[in-house]
Design an enzyme around this catalytic site. Structure first.
Site, mmCIF file in Angstrom:
data_model
loop_
_atom_site.group_PDB
_atom_site.id
_atom_site.type_symbol
_atom_site.label_atom_id
_atom_site.label_comp_id
_atom_site.label_asym_id
_atom_site.label_seq_id
_atom_site.Cartn_x
_atom_site.Cartn_y
_atom_site.Cartn_z
ATOM 1 N N TYR A 415 -21.286 -42.172 -28.232
ATOM 2 C CA TYR A 415 -22.373 -42.449 -27.293
ATOM 3 C C TYR A 415 -22.148 -43.772 -26.568
ATOM 4 O O TYR A 415 -22.216 -43.847 -25.342
ATOM 5 C CB TYR A 415 -23.729 -42.454 -27.998
ATOM 6 C CG TYR A 415 -24.853 -42.776 -27.018
ATOM 7 C CD1 TYR A 415 -25.235 -41.847 -26.058
ATOM 8 C CD2 TYR A 415 -25.488 -44.014 -27.036
ATOM 9 C CE1 TYR A 415 -26.234 -42.139 -25.139
ATOM 10 C CE2 TYR A 415 -26.491 -44.311 -26.129
ATOM 11 C CZ TYR A 415 -26.858 -43.369 -25.187
ATOM 12 O OH TYR A 415 -27.846 -43.675 -24.280
ATOM 13 N N LYS A 419 -21.553 -44.778 -22.683
ATOM 14 C CA LYS A 419 -22.383 -45.699 -21.890
ATOM 15 C C LYS A 419 -21.518 -46.738 -21.182
ATOM 16 O O LYS A 419 -21.757 -47.068 -20.014
ATOM 17 C CB LYS A 419 -23.396 -46.396 -22.799
ATOM 18 C CG LYS A 419 -24.485 -45.489 -23.321
ATOM 19 C CD LYS A 419 -25.602 -45.292 -22.310
ATOM 20 C CE LYS A 419 -26.503 -46.515 -22.241
ATOM 21 N NZ LYS A 419 -27.692 -46.274 -21.404
ATOM 22 N N ASP A 490 -26.787 -34.022 -29.229
ATOM 23 C CA ASP A 490 -26.509 -34.919 -28.103
ATOM 24 C C ASP A 490 -25.126 -34.817 -27.466
ATOM 25 O O ASP A 490 -24.734 -35.743 -26.764
ATOM 26 C CB ASP A 490 -26.698 -36.385 -28.530
ATOM 27 C CG ASP A 490 -28.112 -36.740 -28.904
ATOM 28 O OD1 ASP A 490 -28.955 -35.838 -28.937
ATOM 29 O OD2 ASP A 490 -28.386 -37.927 -29.153
ATOM 30 N N HIS A 494 -23.586 -37.583 -24.717
ATOM 31 C CA HIS A 494 -22.375 -38.376 -24.939
ATOM 32 C C HIS A 494 -21.279 -37.996 -23.937
ATOM 33 O O HIS A 494 -20.739 -38.835 -23.231
ATOM 34 C CB HIS A 494 -21.852 -38.159 -26.365
ATOM 35 C CG HIS A 494 -22.803 -38.558 -27.453
ATOM 36 N ND1 HIS A 494 -22.376 -38.925 -28.711
ATOM 37 C CD2 HIS A 494 -24.148 -38.648 -27.497
ATOM 38 C CE1 HIS A 494 -23.423 -39.219 -29.475
ATOM 39 N NE2 HIS A 494 -24.509 -39.045 -28.750
ATOM 40 N N ASN A 565 -36.159 -29.869 -29.469
ATOM 41 C CA ASN A 565 -36.715 -30.954 -28.660
ATOM 42 C C ASN A 565 -35.638 -31.562 -27.783
ATOM 43 O O ASN A 565 -34.443 -31.397 -28.039
ATOM 44 C CB ASN A 565 -37.319 -32.023 -29.574
ATOM 45 C CG ASN A 565 -36.298 -32.655 -30.497
ATOM 46 O OD1 ASN A 565 -35.503 -33.484 -30.070
ATOM 47 N ND2 ASN A 565 -36.291 -32.247 -31.760
ATOM 48 N N GLU A 567 -35.315 -35.433 -25.587
ATOM 49 C CA GLU A 567 -35.901 -36.690 -25.168
ATOM 50 C C GLU A 567 -35.437 -37.022 -23.755
ATOM 51 O O GLU A 567 -36.196 -36.913 -22.789
ATOM 52 C CB GLU A 567 -35.485 -37.772 -26.172
ATOM 53 C CG GLU A 567 -36.201 -39.091 -26.072
ATOM 54 C CD GLU A 567 -35.748 -39.979 -27.210
ATOM 55 O OE1 GLU A 567 -36.574 -40.297 -28.070
ATOM 56 O OE2 GLU A 567 -34.552 -40.338 -27.256
ATOM 57 N N GLU A 571 -30.451 -37.997 -19.066
ATOM 58 C CA GLU A 571 -29.072 -37.970 -19.548
ATOM 59 C C GLU A 571 -28.529 -36.546 -19.526
ATOM 60 O O GLU A 571 -27.323 -36.335 -19.352
ATOM 61 C CB GLU A 571 -28.983 -38.587 -20.948
ATOM 62 C CG GLU A 571 -29.074 -40.101 -20.903
ATOM 63 C CD GLU A 571 -28.884 -40.756 -22.257
ATOM 64 O OE1 GLU A 571 -27.996 -41.625 -22.383
ATOM 65 O OE2 GLU A 571 -29.627 -40.397 -23.200
#
Length: 977
Positions: A415, A419, A490, A494, A565, A567, A571
């Site tokens: 991750y 970023k 995720d 990523h 779910n 968030e 992203e």
């Protein structure tokens, strides 16, 4: 109940000095297609071939280097432990609404409740539990964390008498359905359930069909005649359908049937309410009964991006098997992001209540189609205001400060590596635009070095490496983070950063991006997150993207009481945008178009389900106008990592890139969201992620964002941001203004901005050949190879990225018709004229119907006419959005008729009259749209060649006049490119 109470998986992420990320979330995202490395990577990643670890100049490892997905039993090495032999072969799906019954993690027998909407289901020993929750549970405070859920509240269990299954298995799946299977050896039940399906379809063995009310309830039967029965439990109406010749018997809390010796039945929830009469219920149950024996056996999505018209057409198809009779199609409940863009069909007047707002119903269908506008993305906002003066010097100082370490990476996992790569890519883009080649090259060098390191896997390498697990059909990067290994969380978050950075590098170093070098590894990341190739069984198809729900899911297993779910929707959009940029840079239209499909669909879903910009989704009583995360059964104003409102709301804003202009499609909402954040934070300036918030504010008020930045430039940058990018973004948006969604272009890398009525047209050409971009209002823009060009209110050209592909090819431009350059949108004006773009706000008055009924017959209509129209028919349907207001008058009914003269010869070739719209007695505009349904239609549509389109609006009923909003208030959208 808070999100953290919902069966949070064990093992919080390790402490870190920067903001932590959510531990729950989901794997692989929204990608789709990279044929660029298809042949090479297909050969290179062959299950069972231990030596097959080379992809071009890079590669992966097939030797385990870290933790594997974990859960009940032997799931780590056998993900098909709860999959029957009938299920499809290949990689098992993860990150779906039904994942918890296949990937068992918290309930090792039956998984968690499955929120399919409108129904929710729970597997259990005796069958499949049904829940249609219509009253939400709301918790939390008006300014702090809070959430709403439509939790599983069981009405009954449908199954087989005496069935006592110890576990549920998965007997099959398709794009948005799943088939749970329960058996005790002597008896079995196979169900097929799906997103948006009001029906559950059952096959049985070993006993009679049994419907048992839960919690001591007694079914209230309102119809029991022949093979179907209608009943109410807990205020919810259902109908059960047995084979012809069968009957239903009622005994206390149980309804049963021998099924006349056959092995099938179906149960449907009806969109009726307590105020419905038994006659209404019977009528609807009879209508549903026409589809009750046409069992859904599969679902499949297809999509098409029309570059010339900048339109994404998506078709949702159902395959069915007629258990008896000829079969008349099925029943589907459409979500708002679907029915808002429905290309054809008339939904029923009744709707379902759901966590996603009202669901509208189509009956007797085999498919339905939506049509959405794609509004374009950019590599970065253009540097229209960076060309001189003190601000230009300020920007260069900020850029120069980043030269030594463009990534500023804060941790070594997938991750935070991503970023850092994203940060460097932003710096490379703006440095290139402004001619700072030293910083650009430093940023590109950092990207190249890190990606090359991660994309190579020599023997024995255990860090900065991707591992392919053939059992799960997934590519895991190590060091992993936030459950990206043990929970397959995720991956789209990523890997989206990796792909986006690779797209930036590909524009300047096409050789690095070739299949012979590292392009194949980029392709594998895309396929892992969202495999676009149904024939490629190494990865599941669109693993992370909920095809029917229209957005990503972040948790690999989805094993929570509230379902799955997600968030950070932004992203997820970063992944989609990365596919568009990569596909354009490498000439891979399959990847590009897959990205555009998911991007456009998810942008619509975000506006509804995360932001509720139309105030129609969140239940009454929920005090927030945005949420931090969406659950299968609701949503939450919270995050997995912080209770800070700036982060709860901000997690759906970052990273800010040229692919996130969708955040500015509603500038008024931007200001609303910003004010909410400040109010909830109790501050006058953002206290966290200040740069993200200034960048978001700039999409609604660039001048204020720039002024606030100048007054408060000492803030600490968010980990993926830099002062250089923040200043560039807010300074240029202050000059450009708002995103203008009324104009589209025939290039994916384009956008239009408007500032005080003056437009700036922007297009980026990252290919090796010059091209001309055509905008839908007739404007054209010549864009040299490697340049980004802005024209109109702001004139600018810069950049030097030529890429290696043809960017999908330059489409052959449609000849510009003589006379008015018509397009598919017609805006009625107060004087009876029509414009192709919004005009000056005005009104027209529809005369009173005088208490008479003029339904279907234009009487004293207000008429608007467009002549000399030349457009290509796209096989769609007419759409409109008319702003009507009857003030406090009661029982008015405005009506519209739209007529087409295809050649302008005076003959109406197609005449469409729509049902009138019953206005309310409240002042304020209401939206009269095509969803009112066709009342009548004659003739056929076809190409317009110098044709005429006439719009007639009148009051069909009522004793008072009605106001029609004109200029920019009402629009008719023609089914033409």
């Amino acid at each position: 109940m808070t999100a953290s109470d919902m069966s949070r998986p064990p093992g919080r992420r390790r402490p870190i000095r920067v903001r932590p990320r959510r531990p729950y979330q989901a794997l692989v995202a929204a990608g789709v297609a990279v044929l660029i490395a298809g042949v090479l990577s297909l050969a290179a990643l062959r299950p069972g071939d231990a030596a097959a670890d080379t992809v071009g100049a890079g590669g992966y490892t097939t030797t385990q280097v870290g933790p594997l997905p974990s859960g009940c039993g032997s799931i780590s090495t056998d993900p098909r432990q709860w999959v029957t032999a009938n299920a499809p072969s290949g990689a098992v799906p993860t990150n779906d609404w039904w994942s918890s019954i296949l990937w068992k993690r918290t309930n090792c027998a039956y998984g968690e409740p499955l929120a399919a909407n409108p129904l929710s289901f729970r597997a259990q020993a005796g069958g499949l539990g049904f829940s249609y929750t219509t009253t939400p549970s709301i918790s939390g405070s008006a300014t702090g964390p809070g959430e709403y859920h439509f939790p599983y509240r069981e009405d009954f269990v449908a199954g087989v008498a005496q069935l006592n299954s110890s576990e549920v298995k998965v007997d099959g799946w398709s794009d948005w359905t799943v088939s749970p299977y329960l058996s005790d050896g002597a008896r079995s039940l196979r169900a097929t359930i799906g997103k948006g399906l009001p029906f559950a379809f059952f096959r049985t063995s070993g006993g009679n069909a049994r419907i048992a009310a839960s919690g001591g309830a007694t079914p209230a039967v309102w119809s029991n005649s022949g093979s179907w029965i209608g009943y109410t439990i807990n205020g919810h109406d259902y109908a059960a359908y047995a084979p012809s010749g069968a009957t239903w018997t009622v005994s206390g809390s149980t309804i049963g049937s021998t099924l006349a010796g056959k092995d099938y039945f179906s149960v449907a929830v009806l969109p009726t309410t307590a105020s419905s009469s038994d006659a209404d219920r019977k009528s609807l149950a009879t209508a549903y009964g026409k589809s009750a024996y046409d069992h859904v056996t599969g679902t499949v999505v297809s999509y098409r991006y029309d570059e010339a018209g900048s339109t994404v057409t998506t078709t949702y198809k159902f395959t069915t098997a007629a258990m008896e009779g000829g079969g008349t199609g099925t029943v589907a409940a459409l979500l708002p992001h679907q029915w808002r863009y429905l290309a054809a069909g008339t939904p029923l007047p009744q709707t379902y209540i759901s966590p996603r707002g009202s669901l509208k119903v189509l009956t007797g269908i085999g498919s339905f189609t939506t049509s959405m506008r794609f509004h374009g993305v950019l590599p970065e906002v253009p540097a229209v205001a960076d060309s001189g003066g003190s601000d230009a010097a300020t920007l260069q100082n900020y850029l120069d400060a980043e030269k030594s370490d463009p990534t500023r990476q804060v941790s070594d996992d997938t991750y935070w590596t991503g970023k850092g790569l994203g940060r460097a890519a932003r710096l490379a883009e703006i440095a290139d635009q402004t001619g700072n080649t030293a910083v650009r090259d430093a940023a590109l060098s950092a990207i190249r070095s890190k990606l090359t390191d991660w994309f190579t896997a020599p023997s024995g390498k255990t860090a900065h490496v991707f591992y392919y697990d053939r059992n799960w059909g997934t590519l895991i990067g190590y060091p992993a983070s936030y459950g990206s290994d043990q929970e397959l969380n995720d991956h789209h978050f990523h890997y989206g950063y990796y792909i986006a950075a690779a797209a930036t590098l590909a524009k300047f170093d096409p050789q690095w991006a070739s299949t012979e070098r590292y392009g194949g590894m980029v392709d594998l990341l895309i396929r892992d997150a969202n495999n676009y190739d149904r024939a490629d069984t190494r990865f599941p198809y669109l693993r992370d993207f909920d095809i029917y729900g229209g957005h990503d899911w972040a948790s690999g297993h989805g094993s929570f009481a509230a379902g799955n779910n997600q968030e950070s929707s932004s992203e997820g959009m970063n992944f989609d945008n990365a596919l568009i940029q990569w596909g354009q840079a490498t000439g891979n239209t399959a990847v590009r178009d897959a990205g555009i499909y998911m991007y456009t669909t998810q942008a619509a879903a975000i506006q509804d389900y995360w932001f509720d910009t139309k105030d129609q989704i969140f239940p009454s009583g929920f005090p927030h106008r945005e949420v931090g995360m969406v659950w299968s059964d609701g949503a939450a104003y919270s995050t997995w990592f912080s209770a800070d409102p700036a982060k709860i709301q901000g997690i759906n804003l970052l990273p800010v890139t040229g692919g996130h202009l969708y955040l500015g499609h509603d500038p008024d909402y931007v200001l609303t969201d910003y004010r909410d954040m400040l109010t909830n934070s109790g501050t006058t300036q953002p206290s966290s992620w200040t740069d993200i918030w200034y960048e978001f504010l700039a999409l609604g008020d660039g001048d204020k964002a720039l002024a606030d930045f100048r007054a408060n430039s000492g803030f600490t940058s968010e980990e993926g941001e830099s002062k250089a990018h923040t200043f560039h973004w807010v300074r240029n948006l202050a000059a450009l203004g708002h995103v203008d969604t009324s104009v589209t272009a025939d290039s994916p890398l384009s956008s239009v901005f408007v500032n005080n009525g003056a437009r700036t047209y922007v297009a980026s050409n990252i290919t090796s050949t010059d091209r001309t971009v055509h905008f839908s209002d007739g404007t054209t823009l010549t864009v040299p190879s490697g340049k980004t060009v802005a024209s109109g209110a702001n004139e600018w050209s810069g950049g030097s990225a030529t890429g290696g592909g043809d960017g999908g090819g330059t489409p052959t431009p449609t000849p510009t018709p003589t006379g008015t350059p018509w397009k598919s949108t017609l805006y009625p004006q107060s004087d009876g004229s029509v414009l192709s773009s919004p005009g000056t706000t005005g009104t027209a008055t529809l005369a009173s119907a005088g208490g008479q009924n003029h339904d279907g017959t234009p009487t004293n209509p207000v008429t608007f006419t467009a002549k000399g129209v030349t457009l290509k028919y796209n096989n769609g349907a007419t759409a409109f959005d008319l702003a009507v207001d009857a003030g406090t008058a009661v029982a008015n009914g405005p009506q519209v008729r739209i007529s087409y003269d295809r050649t302008g010869d005076g003959t109406w070739d197609r005449v469409e009259t729509y049902h009138y719209y019953a206005t309310d007695p409240q002042p304020g505009y209401e939206h009269y749209t095509q969803t009112a349904g066709l009342e009548s239609a004659t003739g056929s549509l076809g190409d317009l060649d110098g044709g005429t389109v006439r719009i007639e609006v009148w009051n069909a009923i009522g004793a008072n006049p009605t106001t029609l909003g004109t200029g920019d208030k009402s629009v008719v959208t023609l089914p033409y490119n």
